[in-house]
Design a protein around this motif. Structure first.
Motif, PDB file in Angstrom:
ATOM      1  N   ALA A 109      35.274  41.272  47.437  1.00  0.00           N
ATOM      2  CA  ALA A 109      36.354  40.343  46.873  1.00  0.00           C
ATOM      3  C   ALA A 109      36.035  38.764  47.430  1.00  0.00           C
ATOM      4  N   ASP A 110      35.449  38.874  48.661  1.00  0.00           N
ATOM      5  CA  ASP A 110      34.942  37.379  49.145  1.00  0.00           C
ATOM      6  C   ASP A 110      34.211  36.867  48.083  1.00  0.00           C
ATOM      7  N   MET A 111      33.111  37.622  47.481  1.00  0.00           N
ATOM      8  CA  MET A 111      32.010  36.945  46.634  1.00  0.00           C
ATOM      9  C   MET A 111      32.998  36.583  45.417  1.00  0.00           C
ATOM     10  N   THR A 112      34.021  37.332  44.784  1.00  0.00           N
ATOM     11  CA  THR A 112      34.709  37.011  43.591  1.00  0.00           C
ATOM     12  C   THR A 112      35.386  35.728  43.923  1.00  0.00           C
ATOM     13  N   MET A 113      36.091  35.604  44.973  1.00  0.00           N
ATOM     14  CA  MET A 113      36.688  34.375  45.204  1.00  0.00           C
ATOM     15  C   MET A 113      35.889  33.316  45.347  1.00  0.00           C
ATOM     16  N   GLY A 114      34.650  33.219  45.589  1.00  0.00           N
ATOM     17  CA  GLY A 114      33.472  32.307  45.758  1.00  0.00           C
ATOM     18  C   GLY A 114      33.154  31.890  44.518  1.00  0.00           C
ATOM     19  N   LEU A 115      33.003  32.817  43.651  1.00  0.00           N
ATOM     20  CA  LEU A 115      32.551  32.678  42.029  1.00  0.00           C
ATOM     21  C   LEU A 115      33.787  31.821  41.489  1.00  0.00           C
ATOM     22  N   ILE A 116      34.934  32.337  41.552  1.00  0.00           N
ATOM     23  CA  ILE A 116      36.062  31.592  40.989  1.00  0.00           C
ATOM     24  C   ILE A 116      36.109  30.258  41.272  1.00  0.00           C
ATOM     25  N   LEU A 117      35.881  29.887  42.631  1.00  0.00           N
ATOM     26  CA  LEU A 117      35.667  28.451  43.133  1.00  0.00           C
ATOM     27  C   LEU A 117      34.467  27.901  42.696  1.00  0.00           C
ATOM     28  N   LEU A 156      41.431  42.838  36.142  1.00  0.00           N
ATOM     29  CA  LEU A 156      41.061  44.057  35.416  1.00  0.00           C
ATOM     30  C   LEU A 156      40.509  45.228  36.266  1.00  0.00           C
ATOM     31  N   GLY A 157      41.565  45.971  36.653  1.00  0.00           N
ATOM     32  CA  GLY A 157      41.157  46.961  37.555  1.00  0.00           C
ATOM     33  C   GLY A 157      41.853  46.745  39.057  1.00  0.00           C
ATOM     34  N   MET A 158      42.759  47.235  39.202  1.00  0.00           N
ATOM     35  CA  MET A 158      43.617  47.128  40.721  1.00  0.00           C
ATOM     36  C   MET A 158      43.313  48.189  41.497  1.00  0.00           C
ATOM     37  N   GLY A 159      41.984  48.536  41.988  1.00  0.00           N
ATOM     38  CA  GLY A 159      41.720  49.873  42.885  1.00  0.00           C
ATOM     39  C   GLY A 159      41.458  48.811  44.163  1.00  0.00           C
ATOM     40  N   ARG A 160      40.760  49.247  45.030  1.00  0.00           N
ATOM     41  CA  ARG A 160      40.494  48.448  46.355  1.00  0.00           C
ATOM     42  C   ARG A 160      39.835  47.112  46.252  1.00  0.00           C
ATOM     43  N   ILE A 161      39.043  46.890  45.520  1.00  0.00           N
ATOM     44  CA  ILE A 161      38.691  45.405  45.417  1.00  0.00           C
ATOM     45  C   ILE A 161      39.395  44.670  44.611  1.00  0.00           C
ATOM     46  N   GLY A 162      39.892  45.027  43.743  1.00  0.00           N
ATOM     47  CA  GLY A 162      41.136  44.381  42.942  1.00  0.00           C
ATOM     48  C   GLY A 162      42.104  44.018  43.764  1.00  0.00           C
ATOM     49  N   ARG A 163      42.694  44.647  44.718  1.00  0.00           N
ATOM     50  CA  ARG A 163      43.818  44.479  45.635  1.00  0.00           C
ATOM     51  C   ARG A 163      43.485  43.508  46.731  1.00  0.00           C
ATOM     52  N   ALA A 164      42.071  43.743  47.155  1.00  0.00           N
ATOM     53  CA  ALA A 164      41.555  42.547  48.073  1.00  0.00           C
ATOM     54  C   ALA A 164      41.515  41.295  47.404  1.00  0.00           C
ATOM     55  N   VAL A 165      41.146  41.411  46.291  1.00  0.00           N
ATOM     56  CA  VAL A 165      41.018  39.866  45.359  1.00  0.00           C
ATOM     57  C   VAL A 165      42.306  39.318  45.320  1.00  0.00           C
ATOM     58  N   ALA A 166      43.347  39.864  44.961  1.00  0.00           N
ATOM     59  CA  ALA A 166      44.514  39.677  44.794  1.00  0.00           C
ATOM     60  C   ALA A 166      45.165  39.158  45.993  1.00  0.00           C
ATOM     61  N   LYS A 167      45.142  39.576  47.242  1.00  0.00           N
ATOM     62  CA  LYS A 167      45.611  39.233  48.437  1.00  0.00           C
ATOM     63  C   LYS A 167      45.072  37.659  48.541  1.00  0.00           C
ATOM     64  N   ARG A 168      43.594  37.525  48.360  1.00  0.00           N
ATOM     65  CA  ARG A 168      42.889  36.348  48.369  1.00  0.00           C
ATOM     66  C   ARG A 168      43.310  35.228  47.708  1.00  0.00           C
ATOM     67  N   PRO A 289      22.347  37.176  41.886  1.00  0.00           N
ATOM     68  CA  PRO A 289      21.697  38.505  41.960  1.00  0.00           C
ATOM     69  C   PRO A 289      21.891  39.665  42.438  1.00  0.00           C
ATOM     70  N   HIS A 290      23.554  40.090  41.869  1.00  0.00           N
ATOM     71  CA  HIS A 290      24.158  41.249  42.505  1.00  0.00           C
ATOM     72  C   HIS A 290      24.034  41.402  43.984  1.00  0.00           C
ATOM     73  N   MET A 291      24.747  40.209  44.448  1.00  0.00           N
ATOM     74  CA  MET A 291      24.669  39.950  45.875  1.00  0.00           C
ATOM     75  C   MET A 291      26.304  40.242  46.566  1.00  0.00           C
ATOM     76  N   GLY A 292      27.143  40.620  45.630  1.00  0.00           N
ATOM     77  CA  GLY A 292      28.511  40.768  45.990  1.00  0.00           C
ATOM     78  C   GLY A 292      28.741  41.341  47.171  1.00  0.00           C
ATOM     79  N   SER A 293      28.239  42.466  47.643  1.00  0.00           N
ATOM     80  CA  SER A 293      28.088  43.314  48.671  1.00  0.00           C
ATOM     81  C   SER A 293      27.078  42.951  49.627  1.00  0.00           C
ATOM     82  N   ALA A 294      26.142  41.967  49.450  1.00  0.00           N
ATOM     83  CA  ALA A 294      25.165  41.859  50.464  1.00  0.00           C
ATOM     84  C   ALA A 294      25.492  41.187  51.868  1.00  0.00           C
ATOM     85  N   THR A 295      25.939  41.766  52.508  1.00  0.00           N
ATOM     86  CA  THR A 295      26.283  41.334  53.942  1.00  0.00           C
ATOM     87  C   THR A 295      25.631  42.705  54.962  1.00  0.00           C
TER      88      THR A 295
END
Length: 328
Positions: A109-117, A156-168, A289-295
């Motif tokens: 979700a953090d990376m999604t917001m990062g890409l949006i910005l 598109l898709g309001m599972g765990r990640i979608g909800r976390a994106v919504a909050k951010r 490079p598919h790093m959305g979960s790369a922590t």
């Protein structure tokens, strides 16, 4: 007399602490290098091990499962998605499949917001100017992007990640909309300040930013196809941190090149590592490079879930993260 330890084969290098714990608990075969196993190597492992620990880049199809020996009883996937595994065929062979859900939610979700910005504020263009030394000072009209506060975000898709994106997104002042197979409960919608659209087409046509957060299944393959992409507003942005196969990448590329969509932020690709070369040429696209979960935290937590699934199975119980075909 103590029972023999489970034989476990891991297909890729994992964080050191995860490999150490696996070695303490099981008879584990680890990878010396971080190269992917070949198809033949995976099949050989499936013939000789009790448990296989693949990653999302390892395809475990019906033909491979058909060659597995009677010994293999669990495929403990190191990853939340299981579209790389033929779960139905595994079940028919009496092989359980587990995954690592929930671990990647916050990081993705953090990376999604990062890409949006990054896309809406043209960050890569600014970075390129600084790195090339071509920037010669501030001007009122340089690198003009768009403010995200007040914009409509369609999830598109309001599972765990979608909800976390919504909050951010709500914290950034965005208006949150979503399309999902099932509508959320009213109290959850209220908490997320989210508006449900029964029609994906109608939602897509009205959003300023579209975030793809649904899994890849047969029903979501090219869910964002050429027809649906053309419904997007010319000044809209698409972000995908889910699975590349959900979006028709060739159609998206054509529309980005033609200026029919303002921009895109992509962390996943339809061809895996084979990224459409035309995408790389576009200034209105941010490619990761598919790093959305790369922590470090998520990779260790994923390993811990794999270990819990294997240990629970070894103790004679159902793995807590077992996946069955009806869930897909």
């Amino acid at each position: 007399m103590p029972k023999d330890r489970l034989s476990v084969v891991v297909t890729r290098r994992l964080p050191a602490e995860v490999e150490t714990r696996l070695s303490e608990l099981f008879d584990v075969r680890l990878r010396d290098s971080d190269d992917a196993m070949s198809r033949a190597e995976i099949v050989e492992a499936m013939k000789t091990a009790d448990v296989l620990v693949p990653t999302i880049t390892d395809t475990i199809d019906a033909a491979m499962i058909g060659q597995s020996g009677d010994r293999l009883k669990l495929i403990a996937n190191y990853g939340a998605g299981v579209d790389n595994i033929d779960v139905a065929t595994a079940r028919q062979r009496g092989i359980l499949v587990s995954n690592t859900p929930g671990v990647l939610t916050e990081d993705t979700a953090d990376m999604t917001m990062g890409l949006i910005l990054a896309v809406t504020r043209r960050m890569p263009e600014g970075l390129a100017a600084m790195q090339s030394g071509t920037w010669d000072g501030w001007t009122p009209t340089a690198f003009l992007g768009g403010r995200i506060a007040g914009r409509r975000l369609g999830i598109l898709g309001m599972g765990r990640i979608g909800r976390a994106v919504a909050k951010r997104a709500a914290a950034f002042g965005m208006q949150v909309h979503y399309h999902n197979r099932r509508r959320l409960r009213p109290e959850v919608e209220d908490e997320l300040q989210a508006t449900w659209w029964e029609s994906l087409d109608q939602m897509v046509a009205r959003m300023d930013v579209l975030s793809v957060n649904c899994p890849h299944t047969p029903s979501t393959f090219h869910l964002m196809n050429a027809r649906r992409l053309k419904l997007m507003k010319p000044d809209a942005v698409l972000v995908n941190t889910s699975r590349g196969e959900v979006v028709d990448e060739n159609a998206l590329t054509r529309m980005l090149r033609a200026g029919e969509i303002a921009g895109a932020g992509l962390d996943v690709y339809e061809g895996g590592t084979q990224v459409n070369p035309r995408l790389r040429e576009l200034q209105n696209v941010v490619l990761l490079p598919h790093m959305g979960s790369a922590t470090r935290e998520s990779r260790v937590e994923m390993g811990e879930k794999v270990i819990i699934n294997i240990k629970t199975f070894d103790d004679g119980h159902r793995p807590p993260d077992q996946v069955v075909p009806s869930m897909l």
